[in-house]
Design an enzyme around this catalytic site. Structure first.
Site, PDB file in Angstrom:
ATOM      1  N   ASP A   1      -2.190   0.629   2.807  1.00 43.68           N
ATOM      2  CA  ASP A   1      -1.072   1.297   2.570  1.00 43.68           C
ATOM      3  C   ASP A   1      -0.963   2.054   1.236  1.00 43.68           C
ATOM      4  O   ASP A   1      -1.330   1.343   0.147  1.00 43.68           O
ATOM      5  CB  ASP A   1       0.384   0.519   2.338  1.00 43.68           C
ATOM      6  CG  ASP A   1       1.532   1.095   2.548  1.00 43.68           C
ATOM      7  OD1 ASP A   1       1.847   2.165   1.913  1.00 43.68           O
ATOM      8  OD2 ASP A   1       2.503   0.541   3.261  1.00 43.68           O
TER       9      ASP A   1
ATOM     10  N   HIS B   1       0.728   3.438   5.568  1.00 45.36           N
ATOM     11  CA  HIS B   1       1.972   3.315   5.520  1.00 45.36           C
ATOM     12  C   HIS B   1       2.903   3.190   6.807  1.00 45.36           C
ATOM     13  O   HIS B   1       3.673   2.466   7.125  1.00 45.36           O
ATOM     14  CB  HIS B   1       2.584   4.077   4.366  1.00 45.36           C
ATOM     15  CG  HIS B   1       4.109   3.632   4.175  1.00 45.36           C
ATOM     16  ND1 HIS B   1       4.445   2.600   3.428  1.00 45.36           N
ATOM     17  CD2 HIS B   1       5.140   4.467   4.077  1.00 45.36           C
ATOM     18  CE1 HIS B   1       5.582   2.477   3.308  1.00 45.36           C
ATOM     19  NE2 HIS B   1       6.383   3.443   3.533  1.00 45.36           N
TER      20      HIS B   1
ATOM     21  N   SER C   1       9.188  -0.529   4.800  1.00 42.21           N
ATOM     22  CA  SER C   1       9.388  -0.010   3.453  1.00 42.21           C
ATOM     23  C   SER C   1      10.627  -0.080   2.799  1.00 42.21           C
ATOM     24  O   SER C   1      10.982  -1.376   2.701  1.00 42.21           O
ATOM     25  CB  SER C   1       8.950   1.515   3.648  1.00 42.21           C
ATOM     26  OG  SER C   1       8.635   2.246   2.571  1.00 42.21           O
TER      27      SER C   1
END
Length: 260
Positions: A210, A238, A81
Site C-alpha cells: 500500500d 491500497h 482507509s
C-alpha cells in the site's frame, strides 16, 4: 456449510459504496448478506460536501443503517482507509451490534487520544510532493491542517490504484468525490472510550504494498493499538478490494468464522 453473516462495508476518503462492487458480488454468491454504505456527500449520497459540516453529518448514513437493524442482529463491520474513522465511531455508538470490526489498511485509532491525532500523523509523515495532483482545501488557513481532499487522476494511477486494472482506475476517476477531513471534530477528547469502542474485537488487514497507507504506518497502529488479530495480503495495494477481490473476500470470510 458457512453460517450466514451480515457484512457492512464502509469506504474510505473520496470513494463510495461502488468501490466494493466486486466484493459484494463474491460475498453474496457465498450466501451472505452484504450492505455497502455511501457516507455523506460520497458515492450516490445526494448531499454536497458544503452540506456536511461535521463528522456526525458524514457518518450519519452508517449510524442510521446500524440503528435500523433488529436489536438482536450483529454485523461484521469492515472499514477501508479513512473508513476506519467512520467504523470506530459506529463501534463507540453501537458496540452491542458489532461482532467484529475489520480495519483494512485503515486508520485504527486508540481510545486514549483523539482520532484526529492519527490523521495529523499521516499528514506530518507524508511528503507533500508524494500527493502529486491531489487537491487539498484549507478553509481554516494554510497554517492549519487541510479541511477536505480529493484524489487527483495521476495520484490514483501511480499510487492509490497502482495494482488495479485500467477499467477500475477509469471507474474510480469518474466517481471520486471530495471528502471532508473534520480534524477539528476528531481532535476532541473522549470520542472513543475503552468501555464501548474498546469492547469490540478488532482485526487489522495489512496491505503490504500500500503506497497510500504505508506499511510503517500500518505497523505502528498494529503495535500501538493491539488488534486481536492481524491478517496480511502480500503484494496488495491500497485498493485491495478492486485489485484482489477474491483473496480479500476470502480473508474477511476467514475472519468471520471466528465470530458468530
Amino acid at each position: 456449510m458457512e453460517a450466514v453473516q451480515h457484512f457492512v462495508l464502509v469506504h474510505g476518503a473520496c470513494h463510495g459504496a461502488w468501490c466494493w462492487y466486486k466484493v459484494v458480488s463474491l460475498l453474496k454468491l457465498r450466501g451472505h448478506r452484504v450492505s455497502a454504505i455511501d457516507l455523506g456527500a460520497s458515492g450516490i449520497n445526494p448531499k454536497r460536501l458544503d452540506e456536511i459540516v461535521s463528522i456526525s453529518d458524514y457518518v450519519q448514513p452508517l449510524m442510521e443503517f446500524i440503528d435500523s437493524l433488529n436489536q438482536e442482529e450483529k454485523v461484521i463491520l469492515v472499514g477501508h482507509s479513512y473508513g476506519g474513522i467512520s467504523i470506530s465511531l459506529a463501534m463507540e455508538k453501537f458496540p452491542e451490534k458489532i461482532l467484529v470490526a475489520v480495519f483494512v489498511s485503515a486508520y485504527m485509532p486508540p481510545y486514549k487520544s483523539p482520532p484526529g491525532t492519527l490523521i495529523l500523523e499521516y499528514f506530518n509523515s507524508t511528503p507533500v510532493e508524494s500527493l502529486l495532483d491531489c487537491q487539498l482545501t484549507f478553509n481554516q488557513g494554510l497554517e492549519n491542517p487541510p479541511t477536505s481532499a480529493i484524489f487527483g487522476p495521476e495520484y490514483m494511477k501511480t499510487t492509490a490504484y497502482k495494482h488495479c486494472q485500467l477499467e477500475d482506475l477509469e471507474l474510480g476517476k469518474t466517481l471520486v468525490r471530495p471528502t471532508g477531513l473534520f480534524l477539528e471534530d476528531l481532535s476532541k477528547e473522549s470520542l472513543l472510550t475503552k468501555e464501548k469502542y474498546g469492547s469490540v474485537d478488532r482485526v487489522f488487514i495489512m496491505c503490504e504494498e500500500d503506497e497510500v497507507m504505508k506499511e510503517d504506518l500500518q505497523r505502528m497502529m498494529i503495535q500501538n493499538y493491539q488488534p486481536k488479530e492481524v491478517k496480511k495480503i502480500s503484494e496488495a495495494g491500497h485498493m485491495v478490494m478492486l485489485s484482489r477481490p477474491r483473496e480479500f473476500s476470502q480473508t474477511i470470510l476467514d475472519i468471520a468464522v471466528n465470530y458468530k
